[in-house]
Motif scaffolding. Structure first.
Motif, short mmCIF file in Angstrom:
data_model
loop_
_atom_site.label_atom_id
_atom_site.label_comp_id
_atom_site.label_asym_id
_atom_site.label_seq_id
_atom_site.Cartn_x
_atom_site.Cartn_y
_atom_site.Cartn_z
N ALA A 122 42.43 31.56 25.48
CA ALA A 122 43.08 30.65 24.54
C ALA A 122 44.36 30.09 25.13
O ALA A 122 44.67 28.90 24.97
N ILE A 123 45.12 30.92 25.86
CA ILE A 123 46.35 30.45 26.51
C ILE A 123 46.02 29.44 27.60
O ILE A 123 46.70 28.42 27.74
N VAL A 135 50.50 30.00 32.44
CA VAL A 135 49.36 30.83 32.06
C VAL A 135 49.61 32.29 32.44
O VAL A 135 49.34 33.22 31.66
N THR A 136 50.15 32.50 33.64
CA THR A 136 50.40 33.86 34.12
C THR A 136 51.46 34.57 33.29
O THR A 136 51.26 35.70 32.82
N LYS A 196 48.85 26.92 18.97
CA LYS A 196 48.49 27.10 17.56
C LYS A 196 47.08 26.57 17.30
O LYS A 196 46.27 27.21 16.61
N VAL A 197 46.78 25.41 17.88
CA VAL A 197 45.44 24.82 17.71
C VAL A 197 44.37 25.73 18.31
O VAL A 197 43.28 25.89 17.76
N GLU A 198 44.67 26.36 19.45
CA GLU A 198 43.71 27.20 20.14
C GLU A 198 43.66 28.63 19.57
O GLU A 198 42.91 29.47 20.08
N GLY A 199 44.46 28.93 18.56
CA GLY A 199 44.41 30.24 17.91
C GLY A 199 45.19 31.33 18.63
O GLY A 199 44.95 32.51 18.38
#
Length: 473
Positions: A86-87, A123-124, A67-70
């Motif tokens: 972002a992830i 991440v993947t 959420k913080v990273e959009g």
């Protein structure tokens, strides 16, 4: 629309939590069961239950970090790579906090190598889930499902730039409902985009029609009017965004850089020139030459079928207008009977195309073989020879006949700034089902945003378009 966004964001959070748990299970199996890279000493073996607190904490931390990273902002203009970044950042932050909390308190209990596996897997998996979501939403939006209806304020060059960007990228989910402008000369229908009146009519339009977003494309000297428009949109509960015209420069040519925080605005050179043009030409020659060798037997079969079906030459030649207005001869397989061009004036009243184009779904001049050639676009194959000659490109605007160019409006002429192509953006976006103005808008979008990636994307999208015969007649 806000409720739909909220539901989608909630679904994304739930899917992310599930994938985080799946990634944790896979990471545990890789570390403790498969024991990749480094074996696990018996004294350091931990049962899966021992990681219960870690899983719970990570399932709470990562959605917050995302959420913080959009990650959940749902910006339609953001690319998949933007989402992946972002992830990546959110996952790194979340696992860093996890490492700090657990290894500070109990530094020797949990496997640090397993956390590396966990980071890669999360991440993947989350990135792939976003790719699948993009594909699904893109297909739905192309069918008009889940789109935002947009009203453009301003029908000038900046407004038209916005329109052609929106119609060229239907996967973004924006549908141009119409536009308004105070200038009577600009209140002219552009393709399927209807002018809904003057800017003074905006309050009534927002009240009577379903509009999700208003994009303002007025010149900056109209800043007072722009502020009034924004206030009116706020009262109607409609989102408003402003496109700066940057002194009437073409938005696609504007380049913005910074010098220690000071914005520097420059004008980019056209994208298809210099080394870019040379590279595009090299690819054209290589692919066109290879295709001509591979499909030579098919060309021979088509030639025999044309000769068997109707009298006349196999090839049809016609004068067309190329880049910078240069006249050249285009080659196509003949799909009509002899003398078809002379008969066109008799069919003018049955024309189904807009603007200077002439198209008929059931053209009586088309031969039996020609109808199949047109449906599969096989009549265009001889244009590979035009590509080798440098008169055309594999991808580009449709080559226009001279009679069409004579009827062009001033803004239509900009499509002649690049070499015409066998296929193009409008061919894979509806082909003959589009209006002439929409075709030109897509051609201008291509010329202003050219890249090798865009060329290959169009070529790949051409294959299913040809197989399905979408919009071909």
């Amino acid at each position: 629309m806000p409720k739909r966004r909220a539901w989608l964001a909630a679904a994304m959070v739930l899917v992310d939590i599930v994938l985080i748990n799946v990634a944790f299970a896979l990471a545990y199996w890789i570390r403790y069961e498969a024991q990749w890279i480094v074996p696990v000493d018996e004294v350091n073996y931990n049962p899966f239950d021992a990681y219960g607190g870690v899983i719970l904490l990570l399932s709470l931390l990562l959605p917050i970090a995302y959420k913080v990273e959009g990650v959940y902002d749902q910006r339609r203009e953001a690319t998949w790579l933007d989402e992946v970044y972002a992830i990546f950042s959110g996952t790194l932050i979340g696992i860093a906090v996890l490492v700090f909390l657990f290894f500070y308190v109990r530094p020797l209990v949990y496997s640090r190598l397993m956390l590396f596996y966990l980071f890669v897997l999360i991440v993947t998996l989350v990135s792939l889930s976003r790719l699948v979501l993009r594909i699904v939403l893109g297909r739905l939006r192309r069918r008009g499902i889940g789109v935002e209806r947009v009203l453009i304020v301003g029908g000038g060059e900046v407004g038209r730039t916005v329109m052609r960007n929106l119609i060229a990228q239907p996967e973004l989910g924006y549908q141009v409902a119409g536009f308004v402008d105070d200038d009577p000369e600009k209140r002219v229908t552009i393709g399927r985009f209807q002018c809904w009146g003057s800017i003074q009519d905006l309050p009534v339009i927002l009240h009577q029609h379903v509009i999700d977003q208003v994009i303002v494309t007025l010149p900056w000297e109209s800043h007072r009017q722009i502020m009034q428009i924004i206030a009116e949109c706020e009262r109607a509960g409609v989102r408003a965004r402003i496109v700066p015209d940057l002194f009437q420069l073409s938005l696609s040519r504007v380049h913005i850089d910074t010098l220690n925080g000071v914005p520097l605005i420059g004008v980019r050179e056209p994208s298809i020139r210099g080394w870019n043009r040379a590279l595009k030409r090299l690819i054209d020659v290589a692919i066109a030459g290879l295709l001509l060798l591979l499909i030579a037997p098919l060309l021979a079969v088509i030639a025999l079928l044309i000769k068997w079906d109707s009298p006349g030459p196999v090839l049809f030649t016609q004068r067309r207008v190329g880049r910078a207005g240069q006249i050249f001869t285009v080659y196509k397989f003949r799909s009509m009977r002899l003398g078809a061009e002379a008969e066109q004036h008799q069919l003018v009243e049955q024309n189904e195309a807009s603007g200077p184009l002439f198209k008929m779904r059931q053209d009586p001049r088309v031969t039996r073989v020609g109808r199949w050639l047109r449906r599969l676009s096989l009549d265009e194959l001889p244009q590979l020879y035009n590509v080798l000659r440098g008169e055309m490109s594999l991808v580009g605007p449709r080559p226009a006949v001279t009679a069409e160019v004579e009827q062009y409006e001033k803004w239509h002429l900009r499509r002649l700034e690049v070499s015409p192509g066998i296929t193009g953006l409008w061919q894979v976006s509806g082909r003959s089902e589009l209006t002439f103005d929409e075709m030109v808008m897509l051609d201008l979008f291509y010329a202003e945003n050219w890249s090798l990636g865009l060329d290959f994307k169009i070529l790949l999208r051409t294959i299913p378009t040809l197989i399905l015969g979408t919009g071909a007649y």
